[in-house]
Design a protein around this motif. Structure first.
Motif, PDB file in Angstrom:
ATOM      1  N   LEU A   1      49.100   0.454 -17.966  1.00 32.74           N
ATOM      2  CA  LEU A   1      48.789   0.454 -19.387  1.00 32.74           C
ATOM      3  C   LEU A   1      49.648  -0.566 -20.133  1.00 32.74           C
ATOM      4  O   LEU A   1      49.166  -1.228 -21.063  1.00 32.74           O
ATOM      5  CB  LEU A   1      48.992   1.849 -19.976  1.00 32.74           C
TER       6      LEU A   1
ATOM      7  N   PHE B   1      41.395   3.663 -22.831  1.00 29.99           N
ATOM      8  CA  PHE B   1      41.987   3.868 -21.510  1.00 29.99           C
ATOM      9  C   PHE B   1      41.953   5.355 -21.205  1.00 29.99           C
ATOM     10  O   PHE B   1      41.782   6.180 -22.124  1.00 29.99           O
ATOM     11  CB  PHE B   1      43.418   3.318 -21.446  1.00 29.99           C
TER      12      PHE B   1
ATOM     13  N   PRO C   1      46.897   7.819 -18.239  1.00 31.98           N
ATOM     14  CA  PRO C   1      46.942   6.509 -17.596  1.00 31.98           C
ATOM     15  C   PRO C   1      48.224   6.294 -16.804  1.00 31.98           C
ATOM     16  O   PRO C   1      49.249   6.953 -17.050  1.00 31.98           O
ATOM     17  CB  PRO C   1      46.898   5.550 -18.782  1.00 31.98           C
TER      18      PRO C   1
ATOM     19  N   TYR D   1      40.484  -4.926 -14.573  1.00 34.45           N
ATOM     20  CA  TYR D   1      40.539  -3.949 -15.661  1.00 34.45           C
ATOM     21  C   TYR D   1      41.963  -3.752 -16.176  1.00 34.45           C
ATOM     22  O   TYR D   1      42.202  -3.788 -17.388  1.00 34.45           O
ATOM     23  CB  TYR D   1      39.978  -2.603 -15.196  1.00 34.45           C
ATOM     24  N   TRP D   2      42.905  -3.514 -15.276  1.00 37.49           N
ATOM     25  CA  TRP D   2      44.251  -3.145 -15.688  1.00 37.49           C
ATOM     26  C   TRP D   2      45.147  -4.337 -16.007  1.00 37.49           C
ATOM     27  O   TRP D   2      46.122  -4.184 -16.757  1.00 37.49           O
ATOM     28  CB  TRP D   2      44.919  -2.288 -14.614  1.00 37.49           C
TER      29      TRP D   2
ATOM     30  N   ARG E   1      47.998  -3.926 -19.504  1.00 31.52           N
ATOM     31  CA  ARG E   1      46.693  -4.064 -20.152  1.00 31.52           C
ATOM     32  C   ARG E   1      46.811  -4.149 -21.673  1.00 31.52           C
ATOM     33  O   ARG E   1      46.130  -4.958 -22.317  1.00 31.52           O
ATOM     34  CB  ARG E   1      45.801  -2.888 -19.753  1.00 31.52           C
ATOM     35  N   SER E   2      47.655  -3.318 -22.261  1.00 34.99           N
ATOM     36  CA  SER E   2      47.729  -3.261 -23.724  1.00 34.99           C
ATOM     37  C   SER E   2      48.139  -4.605 -24.313  1.00 34.99           C
ATOM     38  O   SER E   2      47.632  -5.006 -25.372  1.00 34.99           O
ATOM     39  CB  SER E   2      48.690  -2.155 -24.166  1.00 34.99           C
TER      40      SER E   2
END
Length: 324
Positions: free
Chosen positions: A64, A55, A59, A192-193, A67-68
């Motif tokens: 984040l 990333f 960010p 993506y996120w 996403r994580s």
């Protein structure tokens, strides 16, 4: 603020950190305790995300947080597992109440969406990195694996491909969202996120699919893992790849195909499936897209409309070696 106060304030009190639904004891002791019914198996997977590698170096913490957790839970989907809990090892260069609060909010939102509970972890000082271990349950003997694909079966994916790779120019600041046509940047950045782990599809594939994987490093690379583990060849038809209108509008047709084949970060499932199961799954609302077939042999081949081998040299991403 000390480690224990940090954990208590931003994570232990979160709704996703409370015991229940298979978690007998969560945060607060030396170990968490999970409750499995007789005949169930525990599925475990660990993902590490490093700043500047997985990333951007600066960010948005909320994004984040989403996403994580999503990319880690996707591994449970690939095994056909039902989420139980996860641990978070968080390494931070410094303390920021605002950053941690926003990260915890994003984490909580994705945890709620995936019905998974935070059961423990660790915090320490250092370069920003996140290590998440996810735990799920699956009926004994029903977990999906990469091995088991058989010649004659269909090769399928669970949704559109390439959107996350298409978002990279926006994520990395190489293009502004305003420079794209209306309705283009938003869908790509969302993929993506905030990828959506395909948990329902994975569980629906139990007893039907013969092999499965989640696409993280690129379709060709990850299909190759199934081919290798199963001892078969996978033939993919370029014309059958599902591409979104947003990706084609932004990257053009060739750019969209390149992103779909080798871009990675899709976090949709790829799987081999006997043909008799396709219609029933589709009628049940599962996103099953047939893109090829399993054959005797080895490796992955990309085919043109007229059946020619057009397999590109670049197949995906591998750490320590870069693009393959």
């Amino acid at each position: 603020m000390g480690e224990f106060e940090l954990i208590s304030r931003y994570f232990a009190a979160a709704p996703c950190a409370q015991a229940g639904d298979g978690v007998a004891l969560g945060i607060g002791d030396d170990c968490a305790l999970l409750a499995l019914a007789p005949g169930e198996q525990l599925a475990v997977s660990t993902d590490t995300l490093v700043s500047g590698v997985h990333f951007p170096a600066v960010p948005d913490p909320f994004l984040l947080g989403q996403r994580s957790l999503a990319v880690a839970v996707s591994d449970l989907a690939a095994m056909g597992a039902q989420p139980l809990g996860f641990t978070l090892a968080l390494t931070l260069p410094d303390f920021s109440a605002q950053w941690l609060g926003r990260y915890a909010e994003g984490l909580q939102q994705m945890a709620q969406r995936c019905a998974i509970r935070l059961v423990g972890g660790d915090t320490t000082r250092g370069p920003l990195s996140l290590t998440l271990t996810v735990l799920g349950k699956v009926p004994g003997g029903q977990a999906l694996t990469r091995g088991g694909a058989r010649p004659g079966e269909l090769f399928c994916v669970g949704g559109v491909l390439g959107e996350a790779a298409g978002a990279l120019p926006f994520v990395l600041g190489e293009r502004s969202e305003r420079s794209a046509a209306p309705g283009v940047a938003g869908p790509l950045l969302a993929h993506y996120w905030a990828p959506q782990p395909q948990l329902a599809l994975g569980q629906a594939l139990r007893g039907r699919a013969s092999a499965a994987i989640d696409i993280s490093d690129g379709l060709l690379a990850d299909a190759g893992h199934i081919a290798e583990a199963s001892g078969v060849a996978v033939h993919i038809e370029r014309s059958r790849l599902p591409l979104s209108d947003a990706l084609v509008a932004f990257a053009g047709e060739q750019g969209a195909f390149d992103a779909a084949l080798a871009g990675g970060d899709d976090y949709v499932l790829a799987f081999s499936l006997p043909a008799q199961h396709v219609q029933a799954l589709q009628l049940a609302g599962q996103p099953v897209h047939v893109i090829g077939q399993v054959h005797a042999g080895h490796g992955v081949t990309l085919l043109s409309d007229d059946g020619r081998d057009i397999t590109p040299a670049k197949r995906g991403y591998q750490h320590f070696r870069g693009p393959m």
